[in-house]
Design a protein around this motif. Structure first.
Motif, short mmCIF file in Angstrom:
data_model
loop_
_atom_site.label_atom_id
_atom_site.label_comp_id
_atom_site.label_asym_id
_atom_site.label_seq_id
_atom_site.Cartn_x
_atom_site.Cartn_y
_atom_site.Cartn_z
N ALA A 61 5.68 5.03 15.25
CA ALA A 61 5.59 4.63 13.84
C ALA A 61 6.96 4.56 13.18
O ALA A 61 7.15 3.83 12.21
CB ALA A 61 4.69 5.61 13.09
N GLY A 62 7.92 5.32 13.71
CA GLY A 62 9.23 5.37 13.07
C GLY A 62 10.22 4.33 13.54
O GLY A 62 11.28 4.18 12.93
N ILE A 97 12.69 9.54 7.35
CA ILE A 97 12.59 8.62 8.49
C ILE A 97 13.21 9.23 9.74
O ILE A 97 12.64 9.18 10.83
CB ILE A 97 13.26 7.27 8.14
N VAL A 98 14.40 9.84 9.58
CA VAL A 98 15.08 10.45 10.72
C VAL A 98 14.23 11.58 11.31
O VAL A 98 14.05 11.67 12.53
CB VAL A 98 16.47 10.97 10.31
N LEU A 99 13.70 12.43 10.46
CA LEU A 99 12.86 13.54 10.94
C LEU A 99 11.62 13.02 11.67
O LEU A 99 11.23 13.53 12.72
CB LEU A 99 12.44 14.43 9.77
N GLY A 100 11.00 11.99 11.09
CA GLY A 100 9.79 11.44 11.69
C GLY A 100 10.04 10.71 12.99
O GLY A 100 9.16 10.62 13.85
N PHE A 101 11.24 10.20 13.15
CA PHE A 101 11.59 9.43 14.35
C PHE A 101 12.10 10.31 15.48
O PHE A 101 12.05 9.92 16.64
CB PHE A 101 12.67 8.40 13.97
N SER A 102 12.58 11.51 15.16
CA SER A 102 13.26 12.31 16.18
C SER A 102 12.75 13.76 16.27
O SER A 102 12.09 14.13 17.23
CB SER A 102 14.77 12.31 15.91
N PHE A 119 3.55 10.41 10.07
CA PHE A 119 4.78 9.73 9.64
C PHE A 119 4.63 9.19 8.22
O PHE A 119 5.56 9.29 7.41
CB PHE A 119 5.12 8.58 10.60
N GLY A 120 3.46 8.63 7.89
CA GLY A 120 3.22 8.16 6.53
C GLY A 120 3.30 9.28 5.51
O GLY A 120 3.84 9.12 4.40
N LEU A 121 2.78 10.45 5.88
CA LEU A 121 2.85 11.61 4.98
C LEU A 121 4.29 12.06 4.78
O LEU A 121 4.71 12.37 3.66
CB LEU A 121 2.02 12.75 5.56
N VAL A 122 5.07 12.06 5.87
CA VAL A 122 6.49 12.42 5.77
C VAL A 122 7.23 11.43 4.87
O VAL A 122 8.07 11.82 4.05
CB VAL A 122 7.12 12.48 7.17
N LEU A 123 6.93 10.13 5.01
CA LEU A 123 7.55 9.12 4.13
C LEU A 123 7.19 9.37 2.67
O LEU A 123 8.05 9.26 1.79
CB LEU A 123 7.07 7.72 4.53
N ALA A 124 5.93 9.70 2.43
CA ALA A 124 5.50 9.95 1.05
C ALA A 124 6.24 11.14 0.45
O ALA A 124 6.69 11.09 -0.69
CB ALA A 124 3.99 10.18 1.01
N VAL A 125 6.36 12.21 1.23
CA VAL A 125 7.10 13.39 0.76
C VAL A 125 8.56 13.04 0.50
O VAL A 125 9.18 13.53 -0.45
CB VAL A 125 6.99 14.53 1.79
N GLY A 126 9.11 12.14 1.32
CA GLY A 126 10.50 11.73 1.14
C GLY A 126 10.71 10.71 0.04
O GLY A 126 11.85 10.32 -0.24
N GLY A 127 9.63 10.24 -0.59
CA GLY A 127 9.76 9.29 -1.69
C GLY A 127 10.00 7.86 -1.28
O GLY A 127 10.65 7.09 -2.00
N TYR A 128 9.45 7.45 -0.13
CA TYR A 128 9.64 6.08 0.34
C TYR A 128 9.02 5.09 -0.64
O TYR A 128 7.92 5.29 -1.14
CB TYR A 128 9.02 5.91 1.72
N VAL A 131 0.86 -1.18 0.00
CA VAL A 131 0.00 0.00 0.00
C VAL A 131 0.90 1.24 0.00
O VAL A 131 1.84 1.32 0.79
CB VAL A 131 -0.91 0.01 1.26
N PRO A 132 0.67 2.22 -0.88
CA PRO A 132 1.49 3.43 -0.89
C PRO A 132 1.50 4.11 0.48
O PRO A 132 0.51 4.07 1.23
CB PRO A 132 0.80 4.31 -1.94
N ALA A 133 2.63 4.77 0.81
CA ALA A 133 2.83 5.30 2.16
C ALA A 133 1.74 6.28 2.58
O ALA A 133 1.24 6.23 3.70
CB ALA A 133 4.20 5.97 2.26
N ALA A 134 1.36 7.20 1.68
CA ALA A 134 0.34 8.19 2.04
C ALA A 134 -1.00 7.52 2.32
O ALA A 134 -1.70 7.85 3.29
CB ALA A 134 0.19 9.23 0.94
N ALA A 135 -1.38 6.55 1.48
CA ALA A 135 -2.63 5.82 1.68
C ALA A 135 -2.58 5.00 2.97
O ALA A 135 -3.56 4.92 3.72
CB ALA A 135 -2.92 4.91 0.50
N ALA A 136 -1.42 4.39 3.25
CA ALA A 136 -1.28 3.60 4.47
C ALA A 136 -1.43 4.48 5.70
O ALA A 136 -2.07 4.09 6.68
CB ALA A 136 0.09 2.91 4.48
N GLY A 137 -0.86 5.69 5.66
CA GLY A 137 -1.02 6.61 6.77
C GLY A 137 -2.47 6.98 7.00
O GLY A 137 -2.93 7.07 8.15
N ALA A 138 -3.22 7.16 5.92
CA ALA A 138 -4.65 7.48 6.05
C ALA A 138 -5.42 6.30 6.62
O ALA A 138 -6.34 6.48 7.43
CB ALA A 138 -5.22 7.88 4.69
#
Length: 436
Positions: A245-246, A405-410, A377-386, A38-45
């Motif tokens: 989540a991170g 990932i680092v930004l979302g985790f810390s 966190f899913g939105l941040v991953l999507a913006v980062g191109g996960y 599932v794409p990261a943005a959709a998974a976050g939703a």
């Protein structure tokens, strides 16, 4: 004063609340992105939407809980129903029915998670209302919260470290299925211990219910201390949810070893278990508000340092993870110690039951915050191109995804935790003479 058995029985409810709050926050997002593609943005939703429903439903569950207290003399039957229901539905959440398409399987997860969140409300709402009813003692409520959070830390450690170990040890869909059975067994055990262990506990005054929703809403709008405390809890819950989540992604893509996620989690929760009595003592001597501020500063500051995880030696990373865990313990203890004080004062002022509805709003805020975290966190991953994959296949992630990932985790959770400090006004605490 409550007996040790009563405190212990009450604290076992954490084996319901901790797994449901922690394991989906840890594993549902990677389950969707790395097992179901599932794409990261959709998974976050998907992680967010079912729990967002609780914002509307939990106050209703609180009113049902208040009625159960008034009519049956106990909230325990509602609590038992919710605990058993959420345990069964949790197994369904990770069952992966294989409906033939990513969209159909994702839709199944949404529906089951939606119903599970509803069942969880019927456990968590009466559970949060119990401390205001079974004791009127100010310090006893802090002790109850300390016992609860100590057990919460243990439950988070067992479920948060054990669930990923089972899922990754077996791998794939089978690993997630076995993990869900083990976690469901913990939940069922916790619900049964609370139900039977508190069967002879004191019961609070059976105050009248507020007759109309409009009157109740007016009271809640004017209840400023509760509003401020709730605001802090929402903001910090989003931070905790984002951090949880991170963990899996940080272990896999930042530290380079998926097996480290168990140790990361143990390094975070283990210190929390050890320092719980210290936070309780600080609350009694220096005040709950002071302790809450100190814990928030320690937690948030340690997370900000972890934004340098890509260049810090792994032992140093674990050291700051442990320091964050120390702060996390206090951030969990103090709001739960203040809440029953606010409820008791408001019930004496109005002469009507507030515990169930207040607990319903509190649970809604916690649930929404912990759901917004993985969504963020899913939105941040999507913006980062996960890059999402099937069956945990290994794929090289772009540098932008590692940064995300680092930004979302810390950094992001660190800022959210620290934002709670300016919201902690003195008006959050009731006046000493009103506490009884």
């Amino acid at each position: 004063m409550l007996s040790t058995r009563h405190r212990l029985s009450f604290s076992f409810g954490s084996f319901v609340t901790a797994p449901f709050a922690t394991v989906p926050g840890l594993l549902l997002l990677p389950y969707l992105t790395d097992t179901m593609a599932v794409p990261a943005a959709a998974a976050g939703a998907i992680v967010l939407v079912p729990k967002a429903w609780d914002v509307l439903f939990n106050p209703i569950a609180g009113r049902i809980s208040d009625r159960a207290l008034r009519r049956q003399g106990s909230r325990r039957p509602v609590l038992l129903l919710g605990g058993c229901g959420v345990a069964l539905l949790f197994m369904g959440l990770f069952a992966h029915p294989g409906l033939g398409s990513v969209a159909a399987d994702a839709g199944y997860v949404v529906v089951v998670f939606f119903v599970a969140a509803t069942a969880y409300a019927f456990f968590q709402v009466p559970y949060n209302a119990l401390p205001a009813e079974i004791t009127d003692a100010y310090d006893e409520r802090t002790r109850m919260s300390a016992w609860r959070i100590a057990m919460l830390a243990l439950a988070i450690l067992v479920s948060g470290a054990g669930a990923p170990a089972i899922a990754n040890g077996i791998g794939g869909v089978a690993g997630y299925r076995l993990m869900s059975v083990a976690v469901a067994a913990l939940m069922l055990t916790g619900a049964l211990v609370v139900y039977f262990g508190l069967r002879d506990a004191p019961v609070g005054t059976r105050r009248d219910l507020t007759p109309r929703i409009r009157e109740l809403a007016a009271t809640m709008r004017g209840w400023r201390p509760f509003q401020w405390l709730l605001a802090v809890y929402v903001v910090q819950s989003v931070g905790v949810g984002t951090l949880l989540a991170g963990v899996v992604y940080a272990a896999r893509h930042v530290l380079g070893d998926p097996g480290l996620q168990t140790f990361l989690f143990a390094g975070f929760v283990g210190p929390a278990m050890l320092v719980m009595p210290l936070w309780s003592r600080l609350g009694r001597r220096g005040g709950k508000l002071v302790g809450f501020r100190v814990a928030s500063g320690l937690f948030g500051g340690a997370l900000l340092v972890l934004s340098a995880s890509t260049i810090l030696p792994t032992p140093v990373v674990f050291g700051f993870v442990a320091l964050a865990g120390v702060g996390y313990a206090g951030v969990q203890v103090f709001p739960l110690a203040i809440l029953p004080d606010l409820i008791a004062v408001e019930e004496r002022r109005t002469g009507a039951t507030r515990a169930g509805v207040a607990a319903g709003l509190w649970t809604a805020a916690e649930t929404l915050g912990l759901a917004l975290g993985p969504g963020l966190f899913g939105l941040v991953l999507a913006v980062g191109g996960y890059v999402s994959t099937m069956e945990q296949a290994t794929v090289a992630q772009p540098e932008s995804a590692i940064t995300a990932i680092v930004l979302g985790f810390s950094s992001i959770p660190g800022v959210l935790i620290l934002l709670g400090i300016p919201l902690l006004r003195r008006s959050v605490l009731p006046a000493p003479g009103t506490l009884g």
